[in-house]
Scaffold this active site. Sequence first.
Site, PDB file in Angstrom:
ATOM      1  N   SER A 114       2.368  14.439  -2.701  1.00 39.72           N
ATOM      2  CA  SER A 114       0.910  14.321  -2.652  1.00 39.72           C
ATOM      3  C   SER A 114       0.255  15.698  -2.673  1.00 39.72           C
ATOM      4  O   SER A 114       0.682  16.629  -1.991  1.00 39.72           O
ATOM      5  CB  SER A 114       0.487  13.575  -1.383  1.00 39.72           C
ATOM      6  OG  SER A 114      -0.904  13.680  -1.185  1.00 39.72           O
ATOM      7  N   HIS A 132     -11.905  -0.941   5.569  1.00 43.26           N
ATOM      8  CA  HIS A 132     -12.542  -1.925   4.685  1.00 43.26           C
ATOM      9  C   HIS A 132     -11.661  -3.164   4.718  1.00 43.26           C
ATOM     10  O   HIS A 132     -10.436  -3.060   4.779  1.00 43.26           O
ATOM     11  CB  HIS A 132     -12.665  -1.358   3.269  1.00 43.26           C
ATOM     12  CG  HIS A 132     -13.273  -2.290   2.264  1.00 43.26           C
ATOM     13  ND1 HIS A 132     -14.344  -3.109   2.551  1.00 43.26           N
ATOM     14  CD2 HIS A 132     -12.960  -2.539   0.959  1.00 43.26           C
ATOM     15  CE1 HIS A 132     -14.672  -3.805   1.469  1.00 43.26           C
ATOM     16  NE2 HIS A 132     -13.838  -3.479   0.500  1.00 43.26           N
TER      17      HIS A 132
END
Length: 337
Positions: A53, A110
């Site tokens: 990453s 979310h």
Amino acid sequence: MEELKVYYDEDADLNYLKDKKIAIIGFGSQGHAHALNLKESGLNVIVGLYDGSKSWKVAEDYGFEVYEVADAVKQAQVVMILLPDEKQKQIYEASIKDNLDEGDALFFAHGFNIHYNQIVPPKNVDVLMIAPKGPGHIVRRQYTEGGGVPCLYAVHQDYTGKGKEIALAYGKGIGGTKGGVMNTTFKIETETDLFGEQAVLCGGICALINAGYDTLREAGYSAENAYFECFHEMKMIVDLMYEGGMAKMRYSISDTAEYGDYVVGNRLINDNVRAEMKKVLTEIQDGTFAKNWLLENQTGRPAFNARRRIEADREIEKVGKRLRGMMSWINENPSNE
């Protein structure tokens, strides 16, 4: 769901997290804000990322211990997934699911993947939500200035019986209880968030701006005039509404503009548009939108990528870039160009 209530600093206790290790999965806009705010609130925070990453070194430079996702989850008692909706299921199945321990708290910002059953956590963990009502850089800035972005919290699964307290403690750790944390459910947060994005904040407003710009251009007006009247001034109007509602906006504009608002607004957003909005909401509620979005990702995003290229190539974008270059007070991010 309990009656709507707003919780502030005095209603939340960081001690519910003091002896726990918190793994932030992802270090993007929200991830970096959550991690830094929690750390500066005196909590024990690590970061979980996939190997390779680009954010790995960034997180390390901020002083965090960084691990591959599975290793981070193994160590932690609180796991917050701050990854794009479409990537969460794959990473959950590969690296998170089998590394959760009984009594852990699994957080989301979310409700998409829980509400649409893309992720089905084990029964012996808490499943919670803290959803800041602002982008990550604002969550971070407000915290550093002594404030906080209001948040929503939800308890989907309360195995420990302390889910609410843990969620409020997390909200306090990122600064949310300075602005107020309100209760919701995963269903309500997901459906209203998607509707707002599609019908008003993103889909609705972009289509409205483009339609206004195109109408003026087709009538022979210059690109510059069309841009200023239908795009550039939008921020000033929205800022007034943000500060004091539609009443402050109408107080601040000319009477001519206010009269035009009253006699034209409902001609544009008429019964046909309202009916279409209801269809959009139904497609969110019955899972049609989620199914289509997940399928789009599974097939390599052909329609999404094509539309992204088309929208980026619009005349209004090129005119806007040129005009913004003349406005020294606008700090434009080159990565968005």
